[in-house]
Design an enzyme around this catalytic site. Structure first.
Site, PDB file in Angstrom:
ATOM      1  CD  GLU A 174      48.646  30.196  48.856  1.00  0.00           C
ATOM      2  OE1 GLU A 174      47.415  30.231  48.759  1.00  0.00           O
ATOM      3  OE2 GLU A 174      49.409  30.661  47.978  1.00  0.00           O
ATOM      4  CG  HIS A 248      44.860  26.897  51.242  1.00  0.00           C
ATOM      5  ND1 HIS A 248      43.879  27.661  50.644  1.00  0.00           N
ATOM      6  CD2 HIS A 248      46.042  27.384  50.787  1.00  0.00           C
ATOM      7  CE1 HIS A 248      44.437  28.572  49.863  1.00  0.00           C
ATOM      8  NE2 HIS A 248      45.749  28.409  49.924  1.00  0.00           N
ATOM      9  CB  CYS A 365      37.791  29.842  52.628  1.00  0.00           C
ATOM     10  SG  CYS A 365      38.555  28.304  52.125  1.00  0.00           S
TER      11      CYS A 365
END
Length: 447
Positions: A174, A248, A365
């Site tokens: 990720e 995350h 993000c």
């Protein structure tokens, strides 16, 4: 050697909509089917970029991807002209249309994992594209992400861009959202902290939500990025917080230089990890937020840790936060206590990013951190660096092409596809990217 952290922010795409595609991301699923405002979303992101650039933090932009992404619909068996493909998928399988129209590439913390030249065996800056294979809509991103990164970091003597790992669950990666770097000045060698959620043969894993990052993937990325093995730590994220919506690591921790700002429940075997970091990072400081002051649930709903921790010239730090933190009495109370305490954080900077937040993406993000020396910075495609001229040009571009209202039903509109392609054609010229999008290389033009 002098170096700076440059934040490359993702520009929100024209098809930004709320489809609830991301199981495990509670903001995403709870806002499913709401009406979105792509124009506002893009402008909110641009305002953050410009404000930070004006404060002296180097800032750049990464453009959106081509959406709806017709080539994947053809792979799934929908045929005919592009317009016919859209009509068929909207009628027969609308969930696929939503997936191939996701604006998720705006969260560029998942675009790649970065290793600065101070940490690498060959002295280059390395970026390994993330495969994002836990979610179908995100697994589509890697090829275009690679093209975009190669157009931005196009000096091969300075930068190495690696393709994504194989698209299998064992190698789920990720990107930088599960990666932190700690150390002294940016230009000095640092310790790279790779955070994973599961590994083969380890029974310690979440049970409610998926662990998207594997240890096997993190180890492979560290090898690809040629990180000095003496400068790497692999740590497991606490499976219990993944099950509470921490999909995350950047939803529960953020680092900058010698500081790790995290929740006290962020990591498995956290005390052991912090002791390891303390022994390897000069002046290491862990700011652990106790659950009695901020619960994991409140951290997830406000995105307290999905913040940016930025260094100012005097050595102090600024914490960049979403507006949701200021609106939560408990979190805002904690943050004001933090400012008064003995630590480098001296300022809170709050931004309204509601359009992104409602899809589960906060300030962290939206950005990919890349540490660059002055020479490396000069080698980056200069057209992507944020300044007054670019800010005004991008705002005008958004005003011209973006809709101010979008629903899932609108994704089938062939005009939206044409608008998007025309917009990206113009943007790729504005940012001097060349033909980075599949529709450009196939000669599809604006049709």
């Amino acid at each position: 050697m002098n170096a700076w952290e440059v934040n490359f922010d993702g520009l929100v795409g024209l098809t930004h909509h709320y489809a609830g595609l991301s199981f495990g991301n509670e903001a995403s699923t709870s806002h499913r089917f709401q009406v979105s405002n792509p124009r506002l979303a893009a402008k909110q992101g641009l305002l953050k970029m410009k404000a930070l650039a004006d404060l002296g933090f180097p800032q750049a932009v990464i453009p959106p991807h081509e959406r709806p992404f017709i080539p994947v619909l053809r792979q799934l068996g929908f045929s005919g002209s592009d317009e016919q493909v859209l009509e068929k998928v909207a009628r027969q399988a609308p969930h696929w249309l939503s997936s191939v129209s996701s604006a998720s590439p705006m969260w560029v913390a998942n675009a790649a994992t970065v290793a600065p030249s101070a940490d690498t065996l060959d002295g280059k800056v390395h970026l390994t594209v993330a495969n994002l294979n836990n979610k179908f809509h995100r697994s589509l991103e890697a090829p275009v992400t690679e093209s975009l990164l190669k157009a931005i970091f196009n000096e091969e003597k300075k930068f190495a861009i690696h393709s994504a790992l194989p698209q299998v669950a064992l190698l789920g990666d990720e990107g930088a959202a599960n990666h932190n770097r700690l150390g002294g000045h940016y230009g000095e060698p640092g310790i790279q902290l790779f955070v994973y959620g599961r590994e083969e043969g380890n029974v310690s894993r979440p049970s409610r939500y998926p662990a998207r990052q594997t240890r096997e993937a993190s180890e492979a990325v560290a090898r690809l990025n040629q990180v000095n093995p003496q400068q790497v730590i692999f740590a497991q994220q606490n499976p219990d917080v993944i099950d509470q919506g921490v999909f995350h690591n950047d939803v529960i921790a953020v680092s900058n230089r010698q500081v790790l700002f995290c929740h006290q429940q962020a990591f498995a075997r956290q005390a052991q990890l912090l002791a390891n970091l303390r022994s390897r990072v000069n002046g290491f400081m862990a700011i652990e937020v106790p659950a009695t002051q901020v619960s994991v649930s409140d951290a997830v709903s406000t995105y307290l840790f999905n913040s940016q921790l930025l260094s100012r010239d005097d050595g102090s730090m600024m914490l960049v936060l979403p507006q949701e933190c200021r609106e939560h009495a408990g979190v805002w109370g904690y943050l004001n206590e933090l400012l008064a305490a003995d630590n480098p954080i001296r300022e809170l900077k709050v931004f309204d990013l509601r359009e992104s937040m409602a899809n589960g993406g906060g300030p962290a993000c939206l950005r990919l951190r890349v540490v660059l020396t002055e020479e490396e910075r000069r080698a980056v495609n200069p057209a992507v660096m944020m300044n007054d001229t670019l800010f005004n040009a991008l705002n005008d571009w958004v005003e011209r092409y973006y809709r101010d209202r979008l629903t899932a039903a609108d994704l089938a509109d062939p005009l939206l596809l044409r608008e998007g392609r025309e917009a990206l054609d113009v943007l790729s010229q504005l940012l001097n990217l060349g033909s980075v999008y599949p529709f450009q290389r196939e000669g599809g033009g604006n049709g």
